[in-house]
Design an enzyme around this catalytic site. Sequence first.
Site, PDB file in Angstrom:
ATOM      1  N   HIS A  24       0.794  -1.229   0.000  1.00 16.60           N
ATOM      2  CA  HIS A  24       0.000   0.000   0.000  1.00 16.60           C
ATOM      3  C   HIS A  24       0.837   1.297   0.000  1.00 16.60           C
ATOM      4  O   HIS A  24       0.818   2.095   0.908  1.00 16.60           O
ATOM      5  CB  HIS A  24      -1.122   0.005   1.036  1.00 16.60           C
ATOM      6  CG  HIS A  24      -0.789  -0.260   2.480  1.00 16.60           C
ATOM      7  ND1 HIS A  24       0.139   0.448   3.179  1.00 16.60           N
ATOM      8  CD2 HIS A  24      -1.324  -1.134   3.351  1.00 16.60           C
ATOM      9  CE1 HIS A  24       0.169   0.016   4.411  1.00 16.60           C
ATOM     10  NE2 HIS A  24      -0.698  -0.951   4.548  1.00 16.60           N
ATOM     11  N   HIS A  78      -5.145  -8.966  14.344  1.00 18.42           N
ATOM     12  CA  HIS A  78      -5.230  -7.814  13.435  1.00 18.42           C
ATOM     13  C   HIS A  78      -6.011  -8.202  12.187  1.00 18.42           C
ATOM     14  O   HIS A  78      -5.784  -9.256  11.598  1.00 18.42           O
ATOM     15  CB  HIS A  78      -3.804  -7.382  13.084  1.00 18.42           C
ATOM     16  CG  HIS A  78      -3.715  -6.158  12.238  1.00 18.42           C
ATOM     17  ND1 HIS A  78      -4.689  -5.187  12.203  1.00 18.42           N
ATOM     18  CD2 HIS A  78      -2.746  -5.734  11.385  1.00 18.42           C
ATOM     19  CE1 HIS A  78      -4.319  -4.228  11.370  1.00 18.42           C
ATOM     20  NE2 HIS A  78      -3.154  -4.543  10.858  1.00 18.42           N
ATOM     21  N   GLU A  80      -6.136  -6.603   9.190  1.00 18.71           N
ATOM     22  CA  GLU A  80      -5.643  -6.287   7.843  1.00 18.71           C
ATOM     23  C   GLU A  80      -5.358  -7.592   7.085  1.00 18.71           C
ATOM     24  O   GLU A  80      -4.949  -8.595   7.664  1.00 18.71           O
ATOM     25  CB  GLU A  80      -4.398  -5.392   7.920  1.00 18.71           C
ATOM     26  CG  GLU A  80      -4.115  -4.729   6.586  1.00 18.71           C
ATOM     27  CD  GLU A  80      -3.116  -3.569   6.653  1.00 18.71           C
ATOM     28  OE1 GLU A  80      -2.553  -3.316   7.733  1.00 18.71           O
ATOM     29  OE2 GLU A  80      -2.900  -2.929   5.606  1.00 18.71           O
ATOM     30  N   ASP A  82      -3.147  -8.851   5.262  1.00 17.78           N
ATOM     31  CA  ASP A  82      -1.883  -9.594   5.256  1.00 17.78           C
ATOM     32  C   ASP A  82      -1.808 -10.578   6.427  1.00 17.78           C
ATOM     33  O   ASP A  82      -0.965 -11.476   6.430  1.00 17.78           O
ATOM     34  CB  ASP A  82      -0.672  -8.651   5.253  1.00 17.78           C
ATOM     35  CG  ASP A  82      -0.786  -7.499   6.221  1.00 17.78           C
ATOM     36  OD1 ASP A  82      -1.898  -7.185   6.667  1.00 17.78           O
ATOM     37  OD2 ASP A  82       0.257  -6.894   6.545  1.00 17.78           O
ATOM     38  N   HIS A 144      -1.424  -0.026  13.964  1.00 20.28           N
ATOM     39  CA  HIS A 144      -1.839   1.173  13.265  1.00 20.28           C
ATOM     40  C   HIS A 144      -3.293   1.152  12.777  1.00 20.28           C
ATOM     41  O   HIS A 144      -3.693   2.070  12.044  1.00 20.28           O
ATOM     42  CB  HIS A 144      -0.914   1.369  12.059  1.00 20.28           C
ATOM     43  CG  HIS A 144      -1.070   0.231  11.041  1.00 20.28           C
ATOM     44  ND1 HIS A 144      -1.172   0.498   9.699  1.00 20.28           N
ATOM     45  CD2 HIS A 144      -1.206  -1.111  11.153  1.00 20.28           C
ATOM     46  CE1 HIS A 144      -1.312  -0.639   9.018  1.00 20.28           C
ATOM     47  NE2 HIS A 144      -1.321  -1.631   9.892  1.00 20.28           N
ATOM     48  N   ASP A 163       1.575  -5.576  14.431  1.00 15.73           N
ATOM     49  CA  ASP A 163       2.399  -4.847  13.460  1.00 15.73           C
ATOM     50  C   ASP A 163       3.573  -4.099  14.106  1.00 15.73           C
ATOM     51  O   ASP A 163       4.544  -3.766  13.413  1.00 15.73           O
ATOM     52  CB  ASP A 163       1.532  -3.842  12.690  1.00 15.73           C
ATOM     53  CG  ASP A 163       0.798  -4.500  11.524  1.00 15.73           C
ATOM     54  OD1 ASP A 163       1.357  -5.407  10.897  1.00 15.73           O
ATOM     55  OD2 ASP A 163      -0.340  -4.090  11.256  1.00 15.73           O
ATOM     56  N   TYR A 191       9.956   0.610   7.972  1.00 12.23           N
ATOM     57  CA  TYR A 191       8.613   0.123   8.331  1.00 12.23           C
ATOM     58  C   TYR A 191       7.927   1.127   9.258  1.00 12.23           C
ATOM     59  O   TYR A 191       6.765   1.494   9.062  1.00 12.23           O
ATOM     60  CB  TYR A 191       8.801  -1.235   9.026  1.00 12.23           C
ATOM     61  CG  TYR A 191       7.538  -1.930   9.436  1.00 12.23           C
ATOM     62  CD1 TYR A 191       6.949  -2.884   8.605  1.00 12.23           C
ATOM     63  CD2 TYR A 191       6.949  -1.678  10.657  1.00 12.23           C
ATOM     64  CE1 TYR A 191       5.797  -3.544   8.995  1.00 12.23           C
ATOM     65  CE2 TYR A 191       5.802  -2.338  11.045  1.00 12.23           C
ATOM     66  CZ  TYR A 191       5.233  -3.268  10.216  1.00 12.23           C
ATOM     67  OH  TYR A 191       4.095  -3.912  10.618  1.00 12.23           O
ATOM     68  N   HIS A 222       5.466  -9.133  11.171  1.00 11.07           N
ATOM     69  CA  HIS A 222       6.275  -9.135   9.935  1.00 11.07           C
ATOM     70  C   HIS A 222       7.750  -9.189  10.296  1.00 11.07           C
ATOM     71  O   HIS A 222       8.192  -8.539  11.268  1.00 11.07           O
ATOM     72  CB  HIS A 222       6.092  -7.823   9.153  1.00 11.07           C
ATOM     73  CG  HIS A 222       4.730  -7.620   8.580  1.00 11.07           C
ATOM     74  ND1 HIS A 222       4.246  -8.301   7.500  1.00 11.07           N
ATOM     75  CD2 HIS A 222       3.751  -6.756   8.935  1.00 11.07           C
ATOM     76  CE1 HIS A 222       3.027  -7.884   7.218  1.00 11.07           C
ATOM     77  NE2 HIS A 222       2.698  -6.943   8.084  1.00 11.07           N
TER      78      HIS A 222
HETATM   79 FE1  FEO Z   1      -1.592  -3.778   9.479  1.00 16.42          FE
HETATM   80 FE2  FEO Z   1       0.729  -6.097   8.702  1.00 16.42          FE
HETATM   81  O1  FEO Z   1      -0.948  -5.328   8.705  1.00 16.42           O
END
Ligand code: FEO
Length: 390
Positions: A24, A78, A80, A82, A144, A163, A191, A222
């Site tokens: 993104h 989370h 999101e 991913d 976030h 994250d 990041y 991650h």
């Molecule tokens: Fe906010 Fe790694 O997703």
Amino acid sequence: MSKVELAKGVYWVGAIDWDLRYFHGYVTQRGSSYNSYLIVDEKVALIDTVKAPFVPELLSRIKEIIDLDKIDYLVSLHVENDHAGGIPAVLAACPNARLITSAPAGIKGLEAHFGPLEADLIKTGDILNLGTKSLHFVQTPMLHWPDNTMAFLPENGILFSSDAFGQHYASGIRFADEAPHEKLFHEAAKYYANIVMPYGAQTLKALDVAAKLAPKIIAPAHGLIWRDAKNIKQIAACYADWGAYKTKEKAVVVYDTMWGSTAQMATAITQAFIDNNIPVEKMALQQNHMSDVVVEMLEAKYAAIGSPTLNNNILPTVAAFLSYIKGLTPQGRVGLAFGSYGWSGQSPAQIQKAMQEMGWQTPLAPFKLVYRPKTEDLSSLQEAVKKLIE
Ligand code: FEO
């Protein structure tokens, strides 16, 4: 990759996305990983899934350790995609897994993506008992996304940090202490700058939580896992500085150019910073992606941003960069707007206005030059930089 054990009965079972180059708006030259963790105790819990196309990789790693029907809980920290994109497929493959997510943001986000779901809802202070081990939840909203939640496993001192503390860093190694130090911290900074920077206050709150828990291992969603005390101390110190928007004597000169005049101004500004002993990075937007510029800006006190005037406006590359950093909200900066022009010359004032809207100090008037800079013009620009520093 064979199974990776963080502690007895706690495994990394995620997926590595070597080919990811775009996240993104953020250019991820080193790919990424989607970290899932499996805790095998009297009850078995899987923490997070992976991006949907990587579910087979996740499931095959789990199957190296335990049968899929032995999983009791799928804990979503989370929403999101991913991390949660694989939830429907994982729930389908793990018939006995009960979904656990946060209230209200976790379930709201998951149902918005996947439709009605059966789930147990957790909030800060709740504990999921697994037998000899337990997961203690702490919601960290807007770190976030509204739903981000951390989970602490006190029996092994592991903080699953979602994250926070992550890096987009695909690698055959899984632990931060095995990575080249400079590369690791560059990716952690990149990041933070591109994903976490708008949430300084939330970062500082999460650091307080983490400090009280004193984790021995920080397992982010991650990248590499932090398990070395020195590294944990260093990344926590970085997050404390970044969360407080601390800057140091450093400058970044960011610009685009049409026929080289604004580039000449950028070169003169860069030299002025060098002459005044300020470390500087000169970053042309034709050659540098804005997500790489932002990492250089993370701790830079000075930002000189330049654009020629095109059709009464800023060049689109510079306008896009301003839009990007306006969202990331770097605070406490000293800005200098500059650019060449032919007849109307609005862009430096427009850049300065954008800087002021971000709350930056702009002690000097925007610096604009008609057509080609003359030697004396560049000298006065360099004098202006000297004044800015003073
Ligand atoms: Fe906010 Fe790694 O997703």
